[in-house]
Design a protein around this motif. Structure first.
Motif, PDB file in Angstrom:
ATOM      1  N   ALA A   1      37.050  46.442  36.102  1.00  0.00           N
ATOM      2  CA  ALA A   1      36.841  47.399  35.005  1.00  0.00           C
ATOM      3  C   ALA A   1      35.586  48.238  35.205  1.00  0.00           C
ATOM      4  O   ALA A   1      35.442  49.305  34.583  1.00  0.00           O
ATOM      5  N   ASP A   2      34.675  47.767  36.081  1.00  0.00           N
ATOM      6  CA  ASP A   2      33.454  48.531  36.372  1.00  0.00           C
ATOM      7  C   ASP A   2      33.806  49.595  37.413  1.00  0.00           C
ATOM      8  O   ASP A   2      33.882  49.321  38.621  1.00  0.00           O
ATOM      9  N   THR A   3      34.044  50.831  36.969  1.00  0.00           N
ATOM     10  CA  THR A   3      34.527  51.898  37.859  1.00  0.00           C
ATOM     11  C   THR A   3      33.534  52.249  38.956  1.00  0.00           C
ATOM     12  O   THR A   3      33.921  52.767  40.008  1.00  0.00           O
ATOM     13  N   SER A   4      32.250  51.974  38.739  1.00  0.00           N
ATOM     14  CA  SER A   4      31.246  52.303  39.758  1.00  0.00           C
ATOM     15  C   SER A   4      31.434  51.489  41.028  1.00  0.00           C
ATOM     16  O   SER A   4      30.952  51.875  42.099  1.00  0.00           O
ATOM     17  N   LEU A   5      32.133  50.352  40.942  1.00  0.00           N
ATOM     18  CA  LEU A   5      32.333  49.511  42.115  1.00  0.00           C
ATOM     19  C   LEU A   5      33.517  49.968  42.963  1.00  0.00           C
ATOM     20  O   LEU A   5      33.651  49.546  44.130  1.00  0.00           O
TER      21      LEU A   5
ATOM     22  N   MET B   1      30.251  32.935  32.479  1.00  0.00           N
ATOM     23  CA  MET B   1      30.895  33.329  33.726  1.00  0.00           C
ATOM     24  C   MET B   1      31.619  34.670  33.538  1.00  0.00           C
ATOM     25  O   MET B   1      32.058  35.003  32.444  1.00  0.00           O
ATOM     26  N   PHE B   2      31.759  35.418  34.672  1.00  0.00           N
ATOM     27  CA  PHE B   2      32.490  36.677  34.615  1.00  0.00           C
ATOM     28  C   PHE B   2      33.880  36.470  35.202  1.00  0.00           C
ATOM     29  O   PHE B   2      34.226  35.389  35.695  1.00  0.00           O
ATOM     30  N   THR B   3      34.709  37.522  35.194  1.00  0.00           N
ATOM     31  CA  THR B   3      36.063  37.449  35.737  1.00  0.00           C
ATOM     32  C   THR B   3      36.275  38.608  36.713  1.00  0.00           C
ATOM     33  O   THR B   3      35.531  39.602  36.719  1.00  0.00           O
ATOM     34  N   LEU B   4      37.316  38.477  37.533  1.00  0.00           N
ATOM     35  CA  LEU B   4      37.649  39.567  38.449  1.00  0.00           C
ATOM     36  C   LEU B   4      38.068  40.807  37.678  1.00  0.00           C
ATOM     37  O   LEU B   4      37.776  41.940  38.081  1.00  0.00           O
ATOM     38  N   SER B   5      38.745  40.609  36.559  1.00  0.00           N
ATOM     39  CA  SER B   5      39.150  41.759  35.729  1.00  0.00           C
ATOM     40  C   SER B   5      37.940  42.536  35.249  1.00  0.00           C
ATOM     41  O   SER B   5      37.962  43.780  35.186  1.00  0.00           O
ATOM     42  N   ALA B   6      36.852  41.806  34.896  1.00  0.00           N
ATOM     43  CA  ALA B   6      35.633  42.477  34.434  1.00  0.00           C
ATOM     44  C   ALA B   6      35.010  43.305  35.551  1.00  0.00           C
ATOM     45  O   ALA B   6      34.485  44.401  35.308  1.00  0.00           O
ATOM     46  N   LEU B   7      35.072  42.808  36.789  1.00  0.00           N
ATOM     47  CA  LEU B   7      34.534  43.573  37.920  1.00  0.00           C
ATOM     48  C   LEU B   7      35.376  44.815  38.180  1.00  0.00           C
ATOM     49  O   LEU B   7      34.843  45.909  38.431  1.00  0.00           O
TER      50      LEU B   7
ATOM     51  N   SER C   1      25.156  40.196  38.201  1.00  0.00           N
ATOM     52  CA  SER C   1      23.910  39.818  37.512  1.00  0.00           C
ATOM     53  C   SER C   1      23.851  40.449  36.122  1.00  0.00           C
ATOM     54  O   SER C   1      23.440  39.807  35.140  1.00  0.00           O
ATOM     55  N   ALA C   2      24.268  41.714  36.051  1.00  0.00           N
ATOM     56  CA  ALA C   2      24.255  42.394  34.752  1.00  0.00           C
ATOM     57  C   ALA C   2      25.234  41.730  33.782  1.00  0.00           C
ATOM     58  O   ALA C   2      24.936  41.554  32.587  1.00  0.00           O
TER      59      ALA C   2
END
Length: 516
Positions: A9-13, A1-7, A121-122
């Protein structure tokens, strides 16, 4: 599973955190994303999903109502997508999320929701690859540990490199085979053994101090042990659960290997007893004894152990006896049979010490098989391997007599048993019971009908070796009363205590009754 923090951290989003939610909410696992504009999406949003919305529901419900509906679905949070009509996240939505302690993120107009889906997905793909790589690496380490003979302890060491968990391996006899970071007392070990004995076996147990997750370890079609984690199943992360399941499968290989070795040892031990009983092949008997670390040229003792309350030898009895003698530092051959387990051991100490060892052995067996009433018969000492046949037969005969006695000591040597008991042990039990019942039936009917004391009086008389005055004093009656009672007993049974052969019949009938 992923976390909101991981999202984030993705600056492209281009995500911005407006409301962090409750403590640690941004680091909680997120299951997936769910795009919705329904005023009440709670029927469709799954637990821990991230809700993506542009706020088109605002014409039908308030922000507080929408947030309450999302909260009821136990969603991970909300991502609000800015658009031309709403260039800023509505203040009432921010306020409602803050009050509900529900995370709220904002995504720029230029970034579509599909970008979040692609990013998720990535993240999932990367995490799955890492999990697979970790599983392969751990599998190699587990296989190496077992192939090098590290055993169950080696398996636990591999596990604890990746996961800080309190672990133990316990077999179905309640024995602790290995542990790291976990302490189990005798009561907890018995609880685990009882859980493994269930069909199907328990997967979680209450050990008093905490719930424990059980991962059964099977070999040759049965459950022989369990990998225990002193954490409830609900408290284990998916990666921890997978690692424990993988380790349990490798432990099955270790258990199967141990069982194969034990089976070979048992077969060799059984063949050794057959050689001893046949009275031949002395050189081969000596060689096999040396294989088990027993000196064939030195004094040897034989002990036969059985459970009086069990019709056949229970599984694991030979292993318990072998473990006990190994802990005592006594070299021994342990052979399991259908009715008893026979042990041939080196014995250079005084013979009374052998009885003390057997007493401790019986207590150890009773711990593992409570209620089974273990007994141990001892044969005499053999000066060397060529003289083993007699003590072997004597120990088994003594054990058989003890099994059929409902009361009395649990350990006896052949020489300590009365000759009549050994003779009775050679007769069919049904025949003995019939003899005892037929002889004593009229006596018991009389006592039951009239509240008499003929049978207790007869027992007391025989226990006091036929001494009239001593028996009367023990029963607190006059000698004439004693004579009258025994005369009545003679009338009912047809046996007169003044005649030797009749007294023997009465003595044997009462002895058989005590044995069966």
């Amino acid at each position: 599973m992923f976390t909101l923090s991981a999202l984030v951290a993705d600056t492209s989003l281009e995500l911005r955190v407006l409301v962090p939610g409750g403590p640690g909410a941004l680091d909680e696992p997120v299951a997936w994303v769910h795009n919705t504009e329904l005023p009440d999406p709670s029927a469709y949003v799954q637990n821990k999903e991230l809700v993506l919305t542009n706020g088109l529901w605002s014409a039908q419900v308030t922000a507080a109502e929408f947030v309450a509906n999302v909260k009821r679905a136990r969603a991970a949070g909300i991502v609000f997508g800015l658009r031309v009509e709403t260039p800023h996240t509505p203040e009432d939505l921010v306020r409602a999320c803050a009050e509900a302690e529900l995370p709220l993120l904002e995504i720029a107009q230029a970034v579509p929701f599909t970008a979040i889906s692609h990013s998720v997905s990535a993240l999932y793909t990367e995490q799955r690859q890492q999990d697979l790589i970790g599983m392969v690496r751990r599998g190699d380490a587990l296989a190496t540990a077992i192939s090098r003979g590290a055993g169950a302890s080696g398996v636990l060491r591999v596990l604890t490199k990746d996961h800080d968990l309190p672990l133990a391996v316990v077999d179905r006899m309640g024995r602790l085979l290995a542990t790291t970071g976990a302490r189990l007392d005798e009561e907890q070990l018995r609880t685990v053994a009882a859980g493994l004995a269930r069909r199907p076996p328990a997967l979680e147990l209450d050990l008093g101090t905490s719930l424990a997750a059980l991962y059964p370890v099977g070999a040759v079609g049965d459950i022989d042990a369990a990998l225990i984690c002193l954490r409830p199943l609900s408290g284990l992360a998916p990666a921890e659960h997978e690692a424990l399941e993988q380790a349990a499968r490798f432990l099955s290989l270790e258990v199967a290997k141990q069982q194969a070795v034990q089976a070979i040892e048992m077969r060799f031990a059984g063949e050794l007893l057959e050689m001893v009983l046949s009275g031949g092949r002395a050189a081969e008997v000596a060689g096999r004894l040396r294989t088990f670390g027993v000196d064939p040229a030195g004094p040897l003792a034989v002990c036969a152990v059985a459970l009086a309350e069990e019709a056949a030898t229970p599984h694991g009895l030979a292993q318990v006896i072998g473990d006990f003698l190994a802990a005592e530092g006594v070299p021994a051959v342990v052979a399991g049979g259908t009715q008893d387990v026979v042990t041939v051991l080196t014995w250079r100490r005084p013979q009374p010490d052998l009885s003390m060892l057997a007493e401790r052995l019986v207590k150890a067996v009773d711990k593992r098989f409570p209620g089974g009433r273990p007994v141990a018969g001892l044969g005499g000492l053999a000066p060397h391997a060529a003289e083993l046949r007699r003590p072997l037969m004597q120990s088994r005969e003594a054990c058989r007599v003890l099994r059929r006695s409902r009361t009395g000591p649990a350990v006896r040597g052949f020489a300590e048993l009365g000759t009549h008991r050994l003779l009775l042990g050679l007769v069919d039990p049904g025949t003995l019971r019939s003899f005892s019942h037929d002889l004593l039936a009229s006596l018991r009917e009389h006592d039951a009908r009239r509240g008499g004391d003929l049978e207790p009086t007869l027992r007391a008389f025989l226990d006091h070796d036929g001494q009239w005055a001593t028996t009367a004093a023990a029963l607190h009656i006059h000698v004439n009363t004693l004579r009258n009672r025994l005369a009545k007993a003679a009338e009912l049974t047809g046996r007169d205590v003044n005649r030797t052969e009749d007294r023997v019949d009465l003595f044997l009938a009462l002895a058989i009754d005590a044995m069966t």
